[in-house]
Design an enzyme around this catalytic site. Structure first.
Site, short mmCIF file in Angstrom:
data_model
loop_
_atom_site.label_atom_id
_atom_site.label_comp_id
_atom_site.label_asym_id
_atom_site.label_seq_id
_atom_site.Cartn_x
_atom_site.Cartn_y
_atom_site.Cartn_z
N THR A 1 -72.14 15.74 29.95
CA THR A 1 -71.36 16.35 28.84
C THR A 1 -72.51 16.74 27.86
OG1 THR A 1 -69.53 15.08 29.18
CG2 THR A 1 -69.67 16.06 27.06
N LYS B 1 -65.11 20.96 28.30
CA LYS B 1 -65.15 19.45 28.39
C LYS B 1 -65.13 18.97 26.78
CE LYS B 1 -65.78 15.27 29.10
NZ LYS B 1 -67.01 14.68 29.73
N LYS C 1 -70.68 11.73 20.05
CA LYS C 1 -71.49 12.68 20.44
C LYS C 1 -70.76 14.04 20.77
CE LYS C 1 -72.60 12.81 24.53
NZ LYS C 1 -72.31 13.76 25.56
#
Length: 286
Positions: free
Chosen positions: A96, A171, A239
């Site tokens: 990701t 995502k 994050k």
């Protein structure tokens, strides 16, 4: 038979690579901590000494790394992917990362004569173990098709979303929504407890109505127990929220709720909960 490499054997990568080996695929593995390769070797995988060695030896190499910095280091660093890729071999980054990182990696791989696909996944440790991830791919269509048998082992749903960058964006949007859902559940549980409601009954009410969803059902039990073993580490959710907010900034899209959720996760990281499950944000919300 197509040969596969796998880079990164953490909470997600380890079980994903193991599923490929158990399904009969020829797999070569690498991890920055070589000790993490041992369980895979015991299952029948081979171990390589660098990402370059993996990419040079395998038809398709998959990476599952922690964040953009790790993804770039493994690609561009010494003995990295670019030193082994070429000849039409494929590189699939399932990490990701932000769309800019993914696009840069894809351009570099293609310039070296390789094929590139980004394919981040929606799902945490249990879906990785069960092979029920949702794969959000974008990029080289021929590589997507060629990797189909491996994707069928790793996930229950696999989408091709177009050009490189679209998988990363999808995502981030999905995880942004999930992060806000977790903070909403945490705040609701905190308020409910403070006014004397039973937490188990609150979860029962949520599960019986229009807001019922697997995440509330599963993570709600962690809130009740006060124990947060990591299926998806909190530091990674923070994050992803940061990257989503940055994407919104670039596009001029206000993300008030996501920015607020990000601040809660930042507080939880600073309080020492980075390596616990992302549901541990409840510790600071409470």
């Amino acid at each position: 038979m197509t040969t596969y490499g796998f880079l990164g054997l953490g909470i997600m990568g380890g079980p994903m690579a193991a599923n490929l080996v158990r399904a009969g695929f020829d797999v070569t593995v690498w991890n920055r901590n070589p000790a993490k390769c041992a369980p895979l070797v015991a299952l029948g995988a081979r171990q390589a000494s660098s990402p370059a060695e993996v990419c040079a030896a395998c038809d398709i190499t998959i990476a599952m790394l922690a964040d953009p910095a790790a993804a770039k280091e493994v690609c561009f660093g010494p003995n990295g992917v670019l030193e082994g890729i070429g000849g039409g071999r494929g590189y699939i980054d399932m990490s990701t990362v932000d769309d800019e990182t993914s696009t840069a990696i894809g351009a570099a791989v293609t310039a070296r004569g390789g094929r590139f696909l980004e394919a981040p996944v929606s799902g945490t440790k249990k879906p990785a173990e069960d092979g029920t991830l949702i794969i959000l791919a974008a990029g080289d269509r021929s590589l997507f098709d060629e990797a189909g048998p491996a994707f069928a082992v790793l996930g229950k749903t696999c989408l091709h979303l177009g050009q490189v960058g679209q998988g990363a964006r999808m995502k981030l949007v999905v995880n942004m929504i999930m992060g806000q859902m977790m903070t909403a559940l945490g705040e609701g549980m905190a308020l409910g407890r403070k006014c004397g409601l039973d937490g188990g009954q609150l979860l029962e009410v949520l599960d019986a109505g229009a807001m019922a969803n697997p995440m509330f059902k599963g993570k709600g039990q962690l809130l009740l127990s006060g124990e947060f073993p990591a299926s998806f580490p909190l530091k990674h959710m923070q994050k992803d929220l940061r990257l989503a907010v940055e994407l919104g900034d670039r596009l001029g899209q206000p993300l008030h709720g996501s920015a607020t959720a990000n601040e809660s996760f930042k507080r939880a990281r600073a309080a020492g909960h980075a390596d616990e499950d992302f549901a541990a944000v409840f510790r600071v919300l409470e």
